[in-house]
Design a protein around this motif. Structure first.
Motif, PDB file in Angstrom:
ATOM      1  N   ASN A   9      88.480 -47.638 -49.104  1.00 47.59           N
ATOM      2  CA  ASN A   9      87.839 -48.849 -49.609  1.00 47.59           C
ATOM      3  C   ASN A   9      86.735 -48.399 -50.566  1.00 47.59           C
ATOM      4  O   ASN A   9      85.681 -47.960 -50.130  1.00 47.59           O
ATOM      5  N   LYS A  11      84.921 -50.074 -52.518  1.00 44.03           N
ATOM      6  CA  LYS A  11      83.819 -51.038 -52.652  1.00 44.03           C
ATOM      7  C   LYS A  11      83.408 -51.195 -54.132  1.00 44.03           C
ATOM      8  O   LYS A  11      84.266 -51.069 -55.021  1.00 44.03           O
ATOM      9  N   HIS A  97      86.095 -58.131 -44.534  1.00 46.02           N
ATOM     10  CA  HIS A  97      85.160 -57.004 -44.405  1.00 46.02           C
ATOM     11  C   HIS A  97      83.773 -57.561 -44.059  1.00 46.02           C
ATOM     12  O   HIS A  97      83.382 -58.628 -44.559  1.00 46.02           O
ATOM     13  N   GLU A  99      80.966 -56.850 -45.054  1.00 43.13           N
ATOM     14  CA  GLU A  99      80.094 -57.094 -46.212  1.00 43.13           C
ATOM     15  C   GLU A  99      80.392 -58.458 -46.845  1.00 43.13           C
ATOM     16  O   GLU A  99      79.488 -59.125 -47.347  1.00 43.13           O
ATOM     17  N   GLU A 169      85.966 -52.223 -37.343  1.00 42.05           N
ATOM     18  CA  GLU A 169      84.820 -51.589 -37.984  1.00 42.05           C
ATOM     19  C   GLU A 169      83.520 -52.099 -37.376  1.00 42.05           C
ATOM     20  O   GLU A 169      83.047 -53.194 -37.746  1.00 42.05           O
ATOM     21  N   ALA A 173      78.160 -49.046 -37.770  1.00 38.66           N
ATOM     22  CA  ALA A 173      78.676 -47.714 -38.114  1.00 38.66           C
ATOM     23  C   ALA A 173      79.055 -47.604 -39.588  1.00 38.66           C
ATOM     24  O   ALA A 173      79.365 -46.518 -40.072  1.00 38.66           O
ATOM     25  N   ILE A 174      79.020 -48.734 -40.314  1.00 37.74           N
ATOM     26  CA  ILE A 174      79.488 -48.724 -41.705  1.00 37.74           C
ATOM     27  C   ILE A 174      78.405 -48.190 -42.631  1.00 37.74           C
ATOM     28  O   ILE A 174      77.317 -48.771 -42.730  1.00 37.74           O
ATOM     29  N   GLY A 175      78.715 -47.094 -43.280  1.00 35.84           N
ATOM     30  CA  GLY A 175      77.810 -46.527 -44.282  1.00 35.84           C
ATOM     31  C   GLY A 175      76.517 -45.988 -43.709  1.00 35.84           C
ATOM     32  O   GLY A 175      75.568 -45.720 -44.451  1.00 35.84           O
ATOM     33  N   GLY A 213      84.169 -46.896 -40.242  1.00 35.68           N
ATOM     34  CA  GLY A 213      82.723 -46.776 -40.035  1.00 35.68           C
ATOM     35  C   GLY A 213      82.342 -45.314 -39.965  1.00 35.68           C
ATOM     36  O   GLY A 213      82.504 -44.668 -38.939  1.00 35.68           O
ATOM     37  N   SER A 214      81.875 -44.797 -41.135  1.00 35.00           N
ATOM     38  CA  SER A 214      81.419 -43.403 -41.223  1.00 35.00           C
ATOM     39  C   SER A 214      82.480 -42.382 -40.809  1.00 35.00           C
ATOM     40  O   SER A 214      82.167 -41.373 -40.183  1.00 35.00           O
ATOM     41  N   VAL A 215      83.734 -42.665 -41.155  1.00 34.26           N
ATOM     42  CA  VAL A 215      84.780 -41.654 -40.932  1.00 34.26           C
ATOM     43  C   VAL A 215      84.640 -40.578 -41.997  1.00 34.26           C
ATOM     44  O   VAL A 215      84.512 -40.876 -43.191  1.00 34.26           O
ATOM     45  N   LEU A 233      89.993 -46.827 -42.051  1.00 31.70           N
ATOM     46  CA  LEU A 233      89.550 -47.464 -43.284  1.00 31.70           C
ATOM     47  C   LEU A 233      88.265 -46.739 -43.665  1.00 31.70           C
ATOM     48  O   LEU A 233      87.299 -46.717 -42.904  1.00 31.70           O
ATOM     49  N   VAL A 234      88.292 -46.117 -44.831  1.00 32.02           N
ATOM     50  CA  VAL A 234      87.246 -45.159 -45.196  1.00 32.02           C
ATOM     51  C   VAL A 234      86.482 -45.654 -46.412  1.00 32.02           C
ATOM     52  O   VAL A 234      87.091 -46.017 -47.420  1.00 32.02           O
ATOM     53  N   GLY A 235      85.162 -45.674 -46.318  1.00 31.51           N
ATOM     54  CA  GLY A 235      84.344 -46.088 -47.451  1.00 31.51           C
ATOM     55  C   GLY A 235      83.833 -44.878 -48.221  1.00 31.51           C
ATOM     56  O   GLY A 235      84.515 -44.325 -49.082  1.00 31.51           O
ATOM     57  N   GLY A 236      82.627 -44.432 -47.886  1.00 37.11           N
ATOM     58  CA  GLY A 236      81.967 -43.355 -48.619  1.00 37.11           C
ATOM     59  C   GLY A 236      82.835 -42.130 -48.861  1.00 37.11           C
ATOM     60  O   GLY A 236      82.916 -41.629 -50.001  1.00 37.11           O
TER      61      GLY A 236
HETATM   62  P1  PGA Z   1      82.018 -46.097 -44.581  1.00 39.46           P
HETATM   63  O1  PGA Z   1      82.629 -47.563 -44.874  1.00 39.46           O
HETATM   64  O2  PGA Z   1      83.192 -45.180 -44.351  1.00 39.46           O
HETATM   65  O3  PGA Z   1      81.227 -45.754 -45.785  1.00 39.46           O
HETATM   66  O4  PGA Z   1      81.184 -46.234 -43.345  1.00 39.46           O
HETATM   67  C1  PGA Z   1      83.751 -48.032 -44.200  1.00 39.46           C
HETATM   68  C2  PGA Z   1      84.091 -49.437 -44.629  1.00 39.46           C
HETATM   69  O5  PGA Z   1      83.171 -50.245 -44.865  1.00 39.46           O
HETATM   70  O6  PGA Z   1      85.272 -49.807 -44.750  1.00 39.46           O
END
Ligand code: PGA
Length: 256
Positions: A9, A11, A97, A99, A169, A173-175, A213-215, A233-236
């Motif tokens: 993701n 973003k 999501h 957000e 998520e 834990a997200i970001g 969440g912070s994977v 589901l991976v963000g950063g």
């Molecule tokens: P993150 O985000 O891996 O940066 O914690 C995950 C997400 O919001 O999908």
């Protein structure tokens, strides 16, 4: 057998150069990796470019998006329809999501409407659910996830989850770098699956439930070793080719 799905993701990040470099890097890193579905969800602005680049590379990477509207066309300024996403080859669409729930005040009912609309139009919903820090502290995690899921199940039937993806998520834990432990995540995933199984064991058995969440490459293996965690589901970490590829490889290794 559930096939693992690792989805990036992106973003609100990127520009043309970054999109091209990231896709090139992913192609190189993921060459020959089998047994895992890998998807990316760039900002909608870059779907065209991503589709072209993936096409040129004859890529197996699945194209996705981060949101969709609940209308097909018409006077809805600023919105994007399922047909437009399809037009650029996007198939897996993130909805709900945290957000969007938070910053755009999207309700469970509105997210459920998007879910139905995606299915109606032949796209795969990636339905994000998860609790806040306060809800976690209050021991409400499973109840919150069940409520968010029920918005879909009670209006569309449990079979609507067939072919869809759920992403658990925890918002805290997200970001944040503060990931859930693999054991805690497994416990919640099992509870989510059990909640679905109350309506249909078959659907529960087959639905892919990702953790998000912070994977990171460092913790991915521990999640994928859990029986009810079917991907991430991976963000950063999805913005760095070798980090994201390492997570996808960890899923391929753990699940095959
Ligand atoms: P993150 O985000 O891996 O940066 O914690 C995950 C997400 O919001 O999908």
């Amino acid at each position: 057998m559930r096939r693992p799905l690792v989805m990036g993701n992106w973003k609100l990040n990127g520009n043309k150069t970054m999109v091209a470099e990231l896709i090139k890097g992913l192609e190189a890193e993921l060459n020959g990796v089998e047994g895992v579905d890998v998807a990316i969800a760039p900002p909608v602005m870059y779907l065209d470019l991503a589709e072209q680049l993936l096409g040129k590379a004859e890529s197996k990477i699945i194209l996705g998006a981060q949101n969709v509207d609940v209308n097909l066309s018409g006077a809805f300024t600023g919105d994007i329809s399922p047909d437009m996403l399809k037009d650029f080859g996007a198939t897996h669409i993130i909805i709900g999501h945290s957000e969007r729930r938070e910053y755009h005040e999207e309700s469970d009912e509105f997210v459920a409407k998007k879910f139905a609309f995606l299915k109606e139009n032949g796209l795969v919903p990636v339905l994000c659910i998860g609790e806040s820090d306060a809800q976690n502290e209050a021991g409400e995690t499973v109840a919150v996830c069940a409520r968010q899921l029920d918005a879909v199940i009670n209006t569309q039937g449990v079979e609507a989850l067939n072919g869809a993806v759920i992403a658990y998520e925890p918002i805290w834990a997200i970001g944040t770098g503060k990931a859930a432990t693999a054991d805690d995540a497994q416990r919640i995933h099992a509870a989510i699956r059990a909640h679905i199984a109350e309506k249909s064991e078959e659907v529960a058995k087959n639905v892919v439930i990702q953790y998000g969440g912070s994977v990171k490459p460092e913790n991915a293996e521990a999640y994928f070793a859990q029986p009810d965690i079917d991907g991430a589901l991976v963000g950063g970490a999805a913005l760095i080719a070798d980090s994201f590829a390492a997570i996808a490889k960890a899923a391929a290794k753990a699940k095959n």
